[in-house]
Every structure is written in C-alpha cells, then in structure tokens.
Scaffold this active site. Structure first.
Site, short mmCIF file in Angstrom:
data_model
loop_
_atom_site.label_atom_id
_atom_site.label_comp_id
_atom_site.label_asym_id
_atom_site.label_seq_id
_atom_site.Cartn_x
_atom_site.Cartn_y
_atom_site.Cartn_z
N PRO A 127 0.99 -1.26 -0.02
CG PRO A 127 0.01 -0.89 2.17
CD PRO A 127 0.66 -1.95 1.26
CG ASP A 128 -0.84 4.85 -1.77
OD1 ASP A 128 -1.83 4.67 -0.91
OD2 ASP A 128 -1.34 5.55 -2.70
CG PHE A 129 3.15 6.23 2.93
CD1 PHE A 129 3.70 5.64 4.34
CD2 PHE A 129 4.18 5.99 1.90
CE1 PHE A 129 4.67 5.02 4.75
CE2 PHE A 129 5.26 5.07 2.25
CZ PHE A 129 5.53 4.80 3.53
NE ARG A 130 1.12 12.38 2.82
CZ ARG A 130 2.48 11.99 3.04
NH1 ARG A 130 2.93 11.16 2.10
NH2 ARG A 130 3.14 12.48 3.54
CG ASN A 161 9.32 3.08 -3.27
OD1 ASN A 161 8.22 3.83 -2.46
ND2 ASN A 161 8.78 3.09 -4.45
CG ASP A 170 9.63 -1.50 -2.10
OD1 ASP A 170 10.65 -1.57 -2.67
OD2 ASP A 170 8.38 -0.80 -2.38
CG HIS A 175 12.34 8.61 2.31
ND1 HIS A 175 11.22 8.75 1.89
CD2 HIS A 175 12.96 9.67 2.24
CE1 HIS A 175 11.02 10.13 1.75
NE2 HIS A 175 12.12 10.80 1.73
CB THR A 196 6.41 10.57 -5.34
OG1 THR A 196 6.55 11.29 -4.40
CG2 THR A 196 7.06 11.18 -6.74
CB SER A 197 2.10 12.62 -2.43
OG SER A 197 2.80 12.58 -1.53
CB CYS A 216 2.87 3.91 -11.82
SG CYS A 216 2.73 5.34 -10.85
#
Length: 387
Positions: A92-95, A166, A168, A185, A260-261, A321
């Site tokens: 899952p993404d974050f937002r 990411n 992952d 990150h 990406t946001s 994407c």
C-alpha cells in the site's frame, strides 16, 4: 459675467487633478519596479530563473517525451519514484484515502498515524513498527512493470540515477545495483544496532529471521534494539542523497517522476533542482508538484507547470504507473522487450520461491524425522525404569 474667483478655483482644481494623476502613475511605476526588484533579488538569492527557458519538446505530451528520449539530446535520465510504483505489487502507498497505509493503522493504537515512522516514537515503543514490518517485509513481493522499466532504462544506457523514497528494495530485486540508486529514505537491505557506542551492522537475512521469530530484534553484542536502515521522521537523509544530486542534476537531460505525492521534503525539492531547459515527465494518478501560490505570484517556475500559458517543458500522464510505463515503452519501441522482461523475471522469482518452499518443507520433515529417531520409545523408557 464670469466670476474671476470661480475661474481661479477651477484652474487650481484642474492643476491638482493633473498632479494627482502623475503621482498615481509614478506610484504605479514605482510599485511595478519594486515588485520586479523583489523578484530579481529573490531569484538571485534562491538561484531561480537564472537560465533562459528554452522549448525542448515538440509537444507537451507523452509522445513528445518519447521523441525526445529517442534523440541524441537525451542521454542521462534521472528518475524520482515513490510508493505508487509498488502498489500493484500489493504494497500500500501512504496517503490514498481508505486503502493507504496511514488510513489502516488503527490496530496499532498510535497517537497519530505518522508516529509509527518517527524515530522518537520508535525508540520508546518499537513494537508497532516491527509488527507492521512483518506485513510489508521485502521478499514477499515481486517488482512491478515500473521497476522493470527502470531496469530497461539502465540496460539501454539511459539511466543516470534512480532516486527512490521506497524502502521495499524492489528496485534492487528488479536488477538495479547500489550505484544506480539513491535510496533517499533508506532501505531494509542493511540494519544497525541503535546503541550509541555499538552500531553493529546486520544483513537483510539476519533481520528477516529475527523479524519473523522475535517481536523486537535485539543486538547480539549489546542487547539494544536493531533498526533497519530506513530513514524515520526526525533522522537525516543519507549523505549519498546530497552528494549524488550535486553531480547528477548538472548532467541530467530528462527527469521522470513516478508514483509520488511530492509532499515529503527534501525529496520533493528535487524537481526544483533541474535546470530550466530540462523536460520533466510526471506519471502519477494525479497532478502534483505544481508551483505554490506564493512562488507563482512572484513569477517563479520552480514547481511543475502543466497547464498555464507559460508551460513549456512539463508533461503529466495521469493513471496507473504501470500503464504509464507501458505506454511510454510502446512509444519508444520497447513494449515487447518490457513485457518479456517482466514475464521472465517473475517466472524466475516464482521458481525460486517454490524451490525455497519445498526445501523448507523437506528440511522441516527431515528435522522432525531426526527428532523422532533420536527420542527413545515409550517401551524403552519403561525398560529403563524397570532397570
């Protein structure tokens, strides 16, 4: 007969009116001059707008980007990627409302969703982080079409660097090497003890074993918590992030932003590091990274500009994407190559997983049989008791 006094008053009034008009014009001119001065001052201070915009793309479309990529002008492509390129892998993404990671953390009893990724909260209560890590741990997911598009860019000699938010490690699984990446990150690939005077390093295999057997991984040397080398809120980004961008963004010919946001700094600021004559392509579900109202008011184009009359280099392809990468690959004449690469690599991952699973079952059976053979039978125990 006309009153002389009245006539004199009218002349004075006309003179005052004319004087007032001149003053207003002077004031307006002064205002414009001051605004221009402030623009130039801020531009020099921030290093904005120093290059003269030059139209590079024939059209502000995906076709225009593809044509540019196939030309001799495009040799160094930098990619910026976020959680959106991994959602089709099951991460899952974050937002995203409802399905995003932050929307589904109620079970961890957090003071607020972002706390699970804050270093101070982690140090006081690491259990929620490791509980979540078991669900999202690398090795349980396969790279997506986007990841293999990055691999194809590398094989074509076009990828200068991939900057990823990411953690992952799917870029690595897809075939990118450490030199190809700036893991802004951090990553699960390595881990370190958080003990100030220890900092012992542990590999991915060690952390994976611990994270699925123990609730909280502890250092074998000092018993402090061992944290994967991901950057939590409150920690500094890796030094590699800052050292690479200095050289990469001087050589860049094209910036591709995917999934990406662009809401987390300083990663989001990379879009403004690109020279003004370098095209930028956004592949995302929605437009993002556009200039804020303050900067737009001052006339600076440091953010993305897709729709204004001044737009000249930014292109937005909106949608999934994977679909965006496949559409671009098709325009580049790489579609079949990308499809074959995804199929081959996924088959190899499935075969390896099946082999490991079979080996695990076989190993468990052998261990069980050995244990049974080693253990004395009930009858033997009885005979020993009688002895």
């Amino acid at each position: 007969m006309e009153d002389p006094d009245q006539k004199e008053k009218e002349r004075e009034k006309a003179a005052d009116s004319q004087s007032s008009g001149v003053e207003e014009e002077d004031s307006g001119a002064a205002g414009e001059s001051e605004m221009e001065y402030m623009r130039n001052l801020l531009a020099r201070t921030l290093g904005l707008g120093s290059d003269k915009p030059e139209k590079i793309l024939d059209a502000l479309t995906l076709e225009g980007v593809a044509k540019f990529m196939l030309s001799d002008k495009c040799k160094n492509v930098v990619c910026m990627v976020g959680a959106g390129i991994s959602t089709s892998a099951g991460i899952p993404d974050f937002r995203s409302p409802g399905s995003g990671l932050y929307a589904n953390l109620q079970k961890y009893d957090l003071p607020y969703p972002e706390a699970i990724f804050e270093i101070n909260y982690f140090k006081s209560n690491p259990e929620p982080f490791f509980t979540l890590a078991r669900e999202l741990y690398p090795g349980q997911f396969k790279p997506t079409v986007c990841h293999y598009f990055l691999r194809l860019l590398k094989e074509k000699g076009r990828l200068l660097r991939c900057y990823t938010q990411n953690i992952d490690t799917l870029e690595r699984v897809a075939g990118l090497q450490q030199d190809d990446l700036v893991e802004a990150h951090g990553t699960f690939f390595t881990s370190h003890c958080v003990g100030m005077f220890c900092r012992k390093e542990y590999p991915l295999s060690w952390m994976k074993d611990k994270i699925f057997t123990d609730l909280i991984p502890k250092c074998e040397k000092c018993s402090s918590v061992v944290k994967p080398d991901i950057v939590l809120f409150g920690e500094s980004l890796p030094a590699r992030f800052f050292s690479c961008l200095k050289s990469d963004f001087q050589q860049i010919d094209l910036l591709i932003i995917m999934g990406t946001s662009l809401q987390v700094q300083p990663f989001a600021s990379l879009v403004g590091k690109v020279p003004t004559n370098v095209p930028r392509l956004l592949i995302n579900k929605e437009k993002t990274g556009e200039s804020g109202s303050f900067m737009a008011l001052l006339g600076f184009g440091c953010g993305m500009d897709f729709d204004s009359e001044k737009a000249y280099r930014d292109v937005a392809w909106l949608g999934n994407c994977d679909d965006g990468c496949m559409a671009l690959a098709d325009l580049l004449g790489w579609k079949k190559e990308l499809e074959d690469l995804v199929k081959k690599e996924h088959a190899a991952i499935d075969a390896k997983s099946a082999e490991e699973a079979a080996r695990g079952v076989s190993g468990a059976q052998s261990a069980s049989q050995a244990k049974e053979e080693k253990a004395p039978s009930a009858g033997t125990k009885g005979e020993k008791k009688q002895d």
